[in-house]
Design an enzyme around this catalytic site. Structure first.
Site, mmCIF file in Angstrom:
data_model
loop_
_atom_site.group_PDB
_atom_site.id
_atom_site.type_symbol
_atom_site.label_atom_id
_atom_site.label_comp_id
_atom_site.label_asym_id
_atom_site.label_seq_id
_atom_site.Cartn_x
_atom_site.Cartn_y
_atom_site.Cartn_z
ATOM 1 N N HIS A 183 -71.185 7.032 -0.412
ATOM 2 C CA HIS A 183 -69.764 7.028 -0.020
ATOM 3 C C HIS A 183 -68.850 7.257 -1.230
ATOM 4 O O HIS A 183 -68.391 6.279 -1.845
ATOM 5 C CB HIS A 183 -69.404 5.660 0.575
ATOM 6 C CG HIS A 183 -69.935 5.444 1.949
ATOM 7 N ND1 HIS A 183 -69.176 5.630 3.086
ATOM 8 C CD2 HIS A 183 -71.157 5.063 2.367
ATOM 9 C CE1 HIS A 183 -69.905 5.354 4.150
ATOM 10 N NE2 HIS A 183 -71.114 5.008 3.741
ATOM 11 N N CYS A 232 -72.631 10.286 4.130
ATOM 12 C CA CYS A 232 -73.399 9.303 4.887
ATOM 13 C C CYS A 232 -73.608 9.739 6.346
ATOM 14 O O CYS A 232 -74.348 10.683 6.588
ATOM 15 C CB CYS A 232 -72.776 7.926 4.757
ATOM 16 S SG CYS A 232 -73.998 6.626 4.996
ATOM 17 N N GLU A 259 -65.841 7.995 -1.262
ATOM 18 C CA GLU A 259 -64.473 7.528 -0.967
ATOM 19 C C GLU A 259 -64.322 6.030 -1.250
ATOM 20 O O GLU A 259 -63.219 5.502 -1.200
ATOM 21 C CB GLU A 259 -64.098 7.856 0.491
ATOM 22 C CG GLU A 259 -64.673 6.948 1.570
ATOM 23 C CD GLU A 259 -66.176 7.143 1.825
ATOM 24 O OE1 GLU A 259 -66.829 7.912 1.106
ATOM 25 O OE2 GLU A 259 -66.684 6.493 2.755
HETATM 26 N N1 GLN Z 1 -76.599 4.239 9.251
HETATM 27 C C1 GLN Z 1 -75.536 5.079 9.702
HETATM 28 C C2 GLN Z 1 -76.057 6.132 10.686
HETATM 29 O O1 GLN Z 1 -77.216 6.250 10.857
HETATM 30 C C3 GLN Z 1 -74.866 5.760 8.544
HETATM 31 C C4 GLN Z 1 -74.270 4.706 7.654
HETATM 32 C C5 GLN Z 1 -72.974 5.098 7.028
HETATM 33 O O2 GLN Z 1 -72.356 6.114 7.324
HETATM 34 N N2 GLN Z 1 -72.521 4.247 6.143
HETATM 35 O O3 GLN Z 1 -75.298 6.806 11.280
#
Ligand code: GLN
Length: 211
Positions: free
Chosen positions: A183, A87, A185
């Site tokens: 994610h 992410c 995890e």
């Molecule tokens: N929206 C977040 C970003 O732009 C990432 C979201 C996340 O890691 N769950 O950094």
């Protein structure tokens, strides 16, 4: 076999979940090793893999810069340290960001040949789950938890797409660097962590540079 030492970048975000998934994955694989919290440059010493968690990439990026970790992680990666970004971690690994990233000048590690779009699924689908087929993972699709997730708009160079959802790129591999939009995890399934640990156990390539 010697114990494996893997770190989780712990500046902000889903850190403890990654620590525990990685420990569980080690147990599953019957690997001896330890998983450590990385918040300072010295913590990178002796690591054989580093996980960059989800969170807020702007915040993590700023902290990477102020702690001096940004440069050190780049150096270690160039010396072959395997990396897994999830992410926000995927965003940080990219070498190119979207308009917003450019406008705000948010720091990126720039270690993977890909362009990312932040919050790519829009307001209606801020968070959702979906089955994702991940190349190289046995045992069927992986249940992806997407939270304000980014997508990869395109890859080039050495980067290879390993997962797609509805025609959008959500997983990329470049040598010993792995990045996913979701994610892993946050699910009991440890296959992605196992996959990464196998990469780490492969050892650092000597005399070669991945970047
Ligand atoms: N929206 C977040 C970003 O732009 C990432 C979201 C996340 O890691 N769950 O950094």
């Amino acid at each position: 076999m010697r114990p494996l030492r893997v770190g989780v970048l712990g500046l902000q975000g889903a850190v403890s979940e990654h620590l525990s998934s990685t420990s569980r994955a080690m147990k599953k694989l019957g690997m001896r090793g330890e998983v450590v919290w990385v918040s300072r440059r010295e913590h990178l010493e002796g690591l054989e893999g580093l996980i960059l968690p989800g969170g807020e990439s702007t915040t993590i990026g700023r902290l990477l810069l102020s702690t001096g970790l940004l440069e050190r992680i780049r150096e270690e990666a160039r010396n072959g340290l395997p990396l897994l970004g999830t992410c926000a971690g995927l965003i940080l690994l990219a070498s190119e960001g979207d308009e917003e990233v450019r406008r705000t000048g948010q720091p990126l590690l720039g270690l993977m040949d890909m362009k990312v779009i932040r919050n790519a699924f829009g307001r209606q689908r801020e968070s959702f789950e979906a089955d994702v087929r991940v190349e190289g993972l046995r045992g069927g699709p992986f249940r992806g938890v997407f939270i304000r997730a980014p997508v990869v708009e395109r890859v080039w160079g050495e980067a290879r797409v390993v997962a797609e959802l509805e025609g959008r790129i959500v997983g990329v591999r470049q040598g010993k660097r792995l990045a996913f939009s979701f994610h892993p995890e946050l699910t009991p399934d440890t296959r992605i962590h196992e996959y990464f640990l196998e990469l780490c156990r492969g050892g650092r390539p000597t005399g070669t540079s991945l970047s």
